[in-house]
Enzyme design. Structure first.
Site: not given
Length: 947
Positions: A634, A533
């Site tokens: 994910e 991220e």
């Protein structure tokens, strides 16, 4: 959290006698026995403290019994009493009860607590319900059940669920969370077997009006009627906006009438939220997925990038319809999606975002329900092109006579495409979950067990036990593993001891983390998410400098060259977050590569709501131009209605499987109570497969191939198409020399009745009544057509693996009407490179990993030109060679003279004595403004060709 009333009537009711009796658990014992709540299945003894503090104890603190506090200002919501956990010196101090023997394994339990906080000069704080479990081997585990923000103003309801896998030695439930010095008050605790929800119903929809715009006067044919200014700004109609629908809307709607070229100009904006608005109350239908699309532009005067957002106010709640960020005066597409699951009273759509004083322009706002079924039909055709390979069985041996006329059945029983799931150390103790996992997935990723905060929660205190056990589990069950993650840039995810380090110590800690983890698990993880991220956090970058992220990649590659290194981030694919648009992701990846980071893959997390196929596909197209494999890492979709959840999941899986750049899909779990997101599961806590799970299994079955036929006397080829992760050209496969390179043996060949059958990588023939099993392997008998090191050399997959260098590109196909005046030379597709402002701008592909030092490579490319050109111009093939620390150098390969309306061939050879950090092949040359056309590109090493 549900905030409950304080029941002020109780405080003034004269018949309710209030007094302040306090009983300390330290010095007073109740003489009454604990009992269950009357008429309930609550496994908590004395749940409302009718037996004072019987069966309760303090966890590291004292507990007290109350009928009221603060002179009657705090009263119980249920019954006559409540308890407090006081004298707390740690956040985990609280009130607890042992429930060993009353809680059963593999049953889902609902937990409801009525709580609030008191004292410590704290107005609000989180209270968490936690389960402490001691297994038969004395291992301890803490399970978070629920967390909610409590206040000192009133009672709050805390709710959650949990599930135990086995029969533990001891189980205790307790409340914890607020800072030391703040009391936890509890009025009631209920733990009971979760009620089975009634069978869900598929939402009934009629008159969907797919593709119909619900915006009134979108084209401004009637001036600005239907529109009003939100705030004290001015609206006017002007001319000069695009006349084509934005691309994402066009992909959903197909051929539509052109836009009018009129737009709304918003001036005198005194705040960011001011802009054009329209009421659309009564126009939205439940459970339909709505796509949002518009052209937007800003006026002069801004000195920094500006965000433009299409927003909806639905009964006063803000809903994001899509946003885009830019810092120029061009028109930009903004797109997004949303859905409603209860009928609203008032709905307003408005466009907002730029800074006060910056003019805003809006054209062609569309909000329309999408036709998912029509999209699925298109994707099925695309999937067949991208994912199917041809398998031809040719019986060239004399033994073929033994099976002449035999019935042939080809059945693919395993998906070779990677479908995976998140798992945790606790989840693999659930035998039912494991059974579903091993049967229906071939990849996994660990939820937390590899993260730094898990493996080293306190400095020098290492915990690799859970990751080791998970790896052993995966090895025993033939599951490939992604490594998630080495670092995480978002500050809230970083353990306190790391946050407290100075620059020097943090640098050392980062290096130690890399060395410890990657060396320990060298060769065991196929992928690593190196620094998770990075678009949403910058903890390490802020403290250690911009180069630290590239250093993490370089060091990881040095420690384990076998692992593919990924970037990984969220909201890339849905248009809802300007921080993580596809364009921002591309910029970040290119910046990392310029710093020498060996980025090998692109992770899209895929936590998404109300997905719209063309929006997802557009993001994949953009990111796919980098030529790196894309994985959904994910993926989860969430809806309380499992049929809507199934539809959302199908959208994501079909878009992924139909896109040539996507090479794997990992779900972020599938079993209820083992997922971080509610209403996202495919299987409920007690093992029932829901509609979403059934849809997943149906799609996996659809993506398996089956064929049948007969062999003639001559042993003629028997052909079948099978699904695979990569499209391959036909190969002739000989009798015992069968090439199935992408099939790996993961099972034993099953005994079948006599016939000729291909199952997975097993091949059965019938010879005189005896079944013979063969392993499918060997060498190709007719040469290898894949020795071209250029990926997608004929643009069959669009611009996949290609990257327009500071310009734009698109694909022309044989049936596209020859938009630039040339038919594809090969009869398929060709690329058009336009908006070139420099002669060196063209089309490029990274070939670093394909080059061997000292080998000689031959190059050929079919090229043409179009646009403002008189006469001829040169087109050149060039290599760009990048070495860290010494910049770029260029190697000329060959050139050819090209004129409009004709294809020419540029050819040459090259050899590199050593391979630099990056080798980029590209085509360049025509003057600025001239479009470069490229039909086919081939780079081969003659010595590597197979015979």
């Amino acid at each position: 959290s549900v905030f409950l009333p304080n029941l002020p009537a109780l405080e003034t009711n004269p018949s309710f006698h209030v007094f302040d009796q306090i009983v300390s658990s330290v010095c007073t014992k109740s003489t009454r026995k604990g009992h269950l709540a009357n008429g309930s299945n609550n496994i908590i003894l004395n749940p409302t403290f009718e037996d004072e503090l019987s069966n309760w104890s303090g966890k590291g603190c004292n507990i007290l019994l109350h009928e009221s506090m603060e002179d009657g200002k705090i009263l119980p919501l249920y019954g006559k009493f409540f308890a407090s956990a006081t004298n707390r010196t740690r956040s985990w101090n609280g009130i607890e009860q042992e429930i060993t023997g009353r809680v059963r394994p593999k049953l889902a339990y609902e937990v409801t607590a009525i709580v609030r906080i008191y004292g410590g000069n704290v107005a609000d704080a989180n209270i968490q319900a936690t389960l402490w479990v001691q297994s038969q081997d004395i291992n301890e585990q803490y399970i978070k059940i629920a967390i909610s923000q409590a206040t000192d103003k009133g009672w709050v309801q805390l709710q959650g669920k949990f599930l135990l896998n086995g029969s533990p030695l001891k189980v205790i439930i307790f409340l914890e969370g607020p800072p030391p010095g703040t009391d936890i008050l509890i009025n009631r605790l209920v733990v009971k077997h979760a009620e089975k929800a009634p069978p869900p119903l598929r939402p009934f929809m009629k008159n969907e009006a797919f593709g119909v715009n619900i915006i009134e006067n979108s084209n401004l044919d009637d001036g600005i009627n239907g529109w009003f200014p939100l705030g004290n700004c001015s609206l006017n109609m002007e001319f000069g906006s695009p006349i084509e629908l934005p691309p994402m809307a066009r992909n959903s709607l197909g051929m539509q009438e052109r836009l009018s070229g009129r737009y709304i100009l918003v001036t005198n904006r005194a705040d960011t939220w001011m802009g054009p608005a329209q009421m659309i109350s009564g126009k939205l239908k439940l459970y339909l997925t709505y796509q949002v699309s518009a052209w937007v532009k800003i006026g002069p005067g801004s000195t920094s990038p500006q965000i433009v957002n299409v927003a909806l106010s639905i009964d006063g709640n803000w809903v994001n319809g899509g946003q885009v960020e830019f810092n120029n005066e061009n028109w930009h597409e903004v797109g997004g999606s949303f859905r409603i699951d209860k009928q609203p009273s008032n709905v307003m759509v408005y466009i907002q975002g730029p800074a006060a004083g910056v003019d805003l322009m809006v054209a062609g706002l569309y909000i329309f329900p999408v036709d998912r079924r029509a999209r699925f039909k298109l994707l099925k055709k695309q999937t067949d092109k991208i994912r199917k390979r041809d398998l031809i069985l040719k019986f060239s041996s004399s033994k073929a006579n033994n099976v002449s006329g035999a019935f042939v059945k080809v059945e693919q029983i395993q998906n070779s495409f990677p479908f995976g799931s998140c798992i945790t150390r606790s989840s693999i103790d659930n035998e039912d979950l494991v059974r579903f996992l091993v049967k229906n997935f071939n990849w996994v990723v660990f939820g937390n067990e590899l993260k730094w905060s898990w493996t080293e929660p306190q400095q020098g205190n290492f915990n690799y036990k859970d990751a080791d056990e998970l790896l052993d589990f995966c090895k025993n069950n033939n599951l490939e593993v992604r490594g998630h993650c080495i670092f995480w840039e978002v500050e809230y995810a970083i353990q306190p001891w790391v946050q407290g380090l100075n620059k020097s110590d943090l640098t050392t800690a980062v290096q130690n983390r890399l060395t410890d983890l990657v060396t320990r698990y060298k060769g065991k993880f196929r992928h690593y998410d190196v620094d998770n991220e990075m678009l949403h956090g910058s903890f390490y970058k802020d403290r250690l400098g911009k180069d630290i992220q590239a250093t993490m990649f370089r060091t990881s590659h040095q420690l384990d060259p076998s692992a593919t290194l990924f970037v990984n981030d969220y909201h890339i694919e849905d248009g809802s977050d300007v921080r993580s648009s596809p364009e921002e992701y591309i910029r970040q990846i290119l910046d990392l590569q310029r710093q020498g980071a060996p980025v090998g893959g692109i992770g899209l997390q895929g936590h998404i709501d109300s997905p719209v196929g063309p929006i997802v596909s557009s993001a994949l197209d953009k990111v796919g131009t980098l030529g790196l494999p894309i994985w959904f890492t994910e993926l989860d979709v969430s809806s309380a209605n499992e049929f809507i959840r199934a539809d959302d999941l199908e959208v994501m899986l079909r878009e992924a499987f139909a896109h040539p750049a996507v090479e794997g899909v990992i779900l972020w779990g599938f079993w209820e109570l083992y997922m971080s997101r509610e209403n996202a599961h495919l299987v409920n806590a007690e093992g029932k497969i829901n509609a979403a799970g059934k849809r997943y299994l149906a799609l996996k079955k659809e993506w398996l191939s089956r064929a049948r036929g007969y062999i003639d006397v001559q042993g003629s080829p028997f052909a079948a198409s099978r699904f695979d992760s990569i499209k391959h050209p036909p190969q002739e496969i000989s009798w015992l020399l069968l090439l199935l390179e992408l099939l790996t043996p993961r099972f034993r060949c099953p005994p079948l009745s006599c016939c000729m059958v291909v199952r997975g990588n097993c091949f059965c023939t019938c010879d005189s009544g005896t079944c013979n099993w063969w392993l499918l392997m060997g060498n190709c008998t007719s040469g290898n057509p894949t020795d071209n090191i250029i990926v997608n050399h004929d643009f069959y997959k669009g611009l996949y693996s290609w990257h327009p260098n500071c310009c734009n590109g698109f694909i022309v196909s044989a049936n596209s009407g020859n938009q630039v005046g040339l038919s594809p030379k090969s009869g398929g597709n060709y690329a058009v490179i336009k908006n070139r402002t420099e002669h060196w701008q063209g089309l490029e592909q990274d070939i670093t990993s394909k080059i061997s030092p000292g080998s000689t490579y031959s190059v050929s490319a079919c090229v043409g030109v179009s646009g403002p050109l008189s006469g001829s111009t040169d087109v050149m093939a060039t290599l760009k060679l990048l070495n860290h620390g010494s910049g770029a150098s260029y190697m000329f390969i060959g050139k050819t003279s090209v004129s409009k309306g004709k294809w020419e061939m540029v050819e040459g050879t090259f050899s590199l004595p050593t391979v630099p950090n990056q080798v980029i092949f590209y085509l360049e040359g025509p003057p600025p403004g001239v479009e470069l056309l490229i039909d086919s590109v081939v780079i081969r090493c003659p010595s590597s060709s197979k015979s």
